[in-house]
Design an enzyme around this catalytic site. Structure first.
Site, mmCIF file in Angstrom:
data_model
loop_
_atom_site.group_PDB
_atom_site.id
_atom_site.type_symbol
_atom_site.label_atom_id
_atom_site.label_comp_id
_atom_site.label_asym_id
_atom_site.label_seq_id
_atom_site.Cartn_x
_atom_site.Cartn_y
_atom_site.Cartn_z
ATOM 1 N N LYS A 35 0.998 -1.243 0.024
ATOM 2 C CA LYS A 35 -0.173 -0.081 -0.309
ATOM 3 C C LYS A 35 1.093 0.839 0.093
ATOM 4 O O LYS A 35 0.543 2.015 -0.647
ATOM 5 C CB LYS A 35 -1.001 -0.134 1.197
ATOM 6 C CG LYS A 35 -2.204 -0.346 1.473
ATOM 7 C CD LYS A 35 -3.212 -0.928 1.994
ATOM 8 C CE LYS A 35 -4.281 -1.449 1.353
ATOM 9 N NZ LYS A 35 -4.506 -2.836 2.260
ATOM 10 N N GLU A 81 -10.422 7.585 3.676
ATOM 11 C CA GLU A 81 -11.464 6.305 4.936
ATOM 12 C C GLU A 81 -10.304 5.001 5.391
ATOM 13 O O GLU A 81 -9.570 5.036 4.813
ATOM 14 C CB GLU A 81 -12.916 6.002 4.764
ATOM 15 C CG GLU A 81 -12.901 5.039 3.984
ATOM 16 C CD GLU A 81 -12.312 5.318 2.801
ATOM 17 O OE1 GLU A 81 -11.954 6.565 2.306
ATOM 18 O OE2 GLU A 81 -11.984 4.496 1.670
ATOM 19 N N SER A 85 1.963 -9.267 -1.489
ATOM 20 C CA SER A 85 1.515 -8.359 -0.581
ATOM 21 C C SER A 85 1.857 -8.009 0.397
ATOM 22 O O SER A 85 2.111 -6.380 0.392
ATOM 23 C CB SER A 85 0.134 -8.073 -1.218
ATOM 24 O OG SER A 85 -0.291 -9.063 0.044
HETATM 25 C C1 LIG Z 1 -5.064 -3.894 1.736
HETATM 26 C C2 LIG Z 1 -4.275 -5.329 1.503
HETATM 27 C C3 LIG Z 1 -4.578 -6.052 0.847
HETATM 28 C C4 LIG Z 1 -5.671 -6.125 -0.319
HETATM 29 O O1 LIG Z 1 -5.900 -4.825 -1.156
HETATM 30 P P1 LIG Z 1 -5.376 -4.536 -2.735
HETATM 31 O O2 LIG Z 1 -6.122 -3.093 -3.196
HETATM 32 O O3 LIG Z 1 -6.987 -5.987 -3.569
HETATM 33 O O4 LIG Z 1 -4.689 -5.234 -3.318
HETATM 34 C C5 LIG Z 1 -3.914 -7.107 0.450
HETATM 35 N N1 LIG Z 1 -3.118 -7.517 0.520
HETATM 36 C C6 LIG Z 1 -2.279 -6.376 1.892
HETATM 37 C C7 LIG Z 1 -1.538 -6.931 2.497
HETATM 38 C C8 LIG Z 1 -2.981 -5.635 2.033
HETATM 39 O O5 LIG Z 1 -2.481 -4.527 3.495
#
Ligand SMILES: *Cc1c(COP(=O)(O)O)cnc(C)c1O
Length: 400
Positions: A95, A117, A384
């Site tokens: 993010k 938000e 992610s």
């Molecule tokens: C917020 C988040 C997601 C989901 O958000 P996407 O917009 O679908 O990528 C996925 N993995 C992590 C670690 C997150 O913090």
């Protein structure tokens, strides 16, 4: 040449095929068009490009490595599995990539406040971080119920100096926080900017957030080719709103031989009411200013969704994902809460990497699929984020 034609994506009105656009009142449309125009100009400016590139390198720690998960691959016996380590970024997830882009854009546009938000607080923390760095005031709206549930993130946002606004209206959760943040934004859209947390919302946000995240796939494609001398057979990522997946997939869209797989949360099962599998079980509709796949109740209101991973429980999905699904370029699969927990524990114990519960959905798909493939085939997972935020919850759930 790819058999798919992807340009221009989106079109001038912000459509990906029939999805996206600006399903918003005219006065808001003018504001969004202004953001779009400013974005298109600023993103070309050499000083903006350089500043963002420097921050990606020296602040986020990019490029994040790709890692060959040898022990996991050998245990599963089949395809070799690689991880793109977005969990190693500053703040522990992908993010930060788009939050830095949005905060920097706000600064170049001369905005005086960034508003957003947050649900579980992940977007709030990443945005508060980026705003502290860029030196721009930041106001985060969060439901009172979520504030009580997400103590560590609440504390972090306060330390980082953002204005945290508790929202007590309605059910005091994410949806009400969106309404509250939007009300504040509409008080002065000339001087404020709204920072959306995924590839969702009205044009130009799905495009902007994707562009800022596309560094993931650009790096990973090059890194993978250097390591393996070819492209991966499959690239997979979890899908909530879809930003980490879009960031990863964008670089591979025209590589027809690379299978792209988005993994949604099946929660307690696709045959229950407790899931968030928008692509698997939803249909085209409208949500938060865009056309996209949605999960709706009979009366047309968004379905209450569930996932063990709070970052994935969203009753819509980005418009570009919706388009790529119809086109058949990306396959959308799902993983249950239980499969996600198994993947979380397996990756922790076999590789010493504790993944976010969100990312564990993609790991679960790879664990299910690798044994059906051969050793000379490969799967690249977008990891992610890291699972520190989920560790207490998992330990309690599993009685560790
Ligand atoms: C917020 C988040 C997601 C989901 O958000 P996407 O917009 O679908 O990528 C996925 N993995 C992590 C670690 C997150 O913090």
């Amino acid at each position: 040449m790819s058999k798919f034609d992807f340009s221009p994506m989106p079109d001038a009105n912000g459509y990906f095929g029939e999805y996206g656009g600006q399903q918003i009142p005219p006065e808001l449309k003018a504001v969004m068009d202004e953001i779009n125009q400013a974005y298109e100009e600023i993103r070309q400016m050499p000083e903006f490009k350089q500043e963002l590139a420097d921050l990606f390198a020296d602040y986020v720690g990019r490029p994040s490595p790709i890692f060959y998960a040898r022990r996991l691959s050998e245990k599963l016996g089949g395809a070799r599995i690689y991880l793109k380590r977005e969990d190693l970024n500053h703040t522990g997830a992908h993010k930060i990539n788009h939050c830095l882009g949005e905060a920097l854009l706000a600064k170049y546009m001369g905005k005086t406040k960034v508003i957003a938000e947050t649900g579980a607080g992940q977007h709030g923390v990443a945005l508060a971080t980026a705003c502290a760095l860029v030196g721009i005031p930041c106001e985060i709206h969060m439901g009172q119920v979520d504030i009580e549930k997400e103590h560590p993130n609440v504390v972090k946002m306060k330390i980082l100096g953002c204005d945290l606004i508790p929202v007590t209206r309605g059910t005091a959760t994410l949806k009400d926080a969106v309404d509250s943040a939007f009300d504040e934004y509409l008080k002065d859209p000339q001087n404020f900017i709204y920072a959306i947390g995924s590839v969702v919302g009205p044009h130009p946000f799905p495009k902007m957030v994707r562009d800022f995240q596309s560094i993931i796939g650009t790096e990973a494609r090059r890194q993978f080719q250097e390591r393996e001398g070819k492209l991966p057979d499959y690239v997979t990522a979890c899908v909530g709103g879809g930003s980490n997946a879009m960031g990863m997939f964008t670089a591979f869209l025209e590589d027809d031989n690379v299978g792209l797989v988005g993994v949604e949360p099946a929660g307690l099962g696709l045959d229950t009411q407790k899931h968030s599998a928008t692509m698997s079980l939803g249909h085209p509709g409208e949500l938060h200013g865009m056309k996209c796949y949605v999960l709706e109740q009979a009366d047309g209101t968004p379905m209450p969704v569930h996932s063990i991973a709070s970052g994935l429980d969203y009753p819509g999905v980005g418009p570009q994902h919706s388009y790529l699904k119809d086109l058949g370029r990306v396959q959308y699969a799902s993983a249950t809460d239980q499969e996600c927990l198994d993947a979380f524990m397996t990756l922790s114990r076999v590789e010493g990497i504790i993944p976010a519960l969100e990312s564990s959905h993609a790991v679960a798909w790879a664990m299910r699929t690798a044994p059906t493939l051969s050793r000379d085939q490969t799967i690249l997972i977008n990891l992610s984020g890291r699972g520190d935020k989920d560790s207490d919850y998992v330990a309690e759930k599993l009685g560790l």
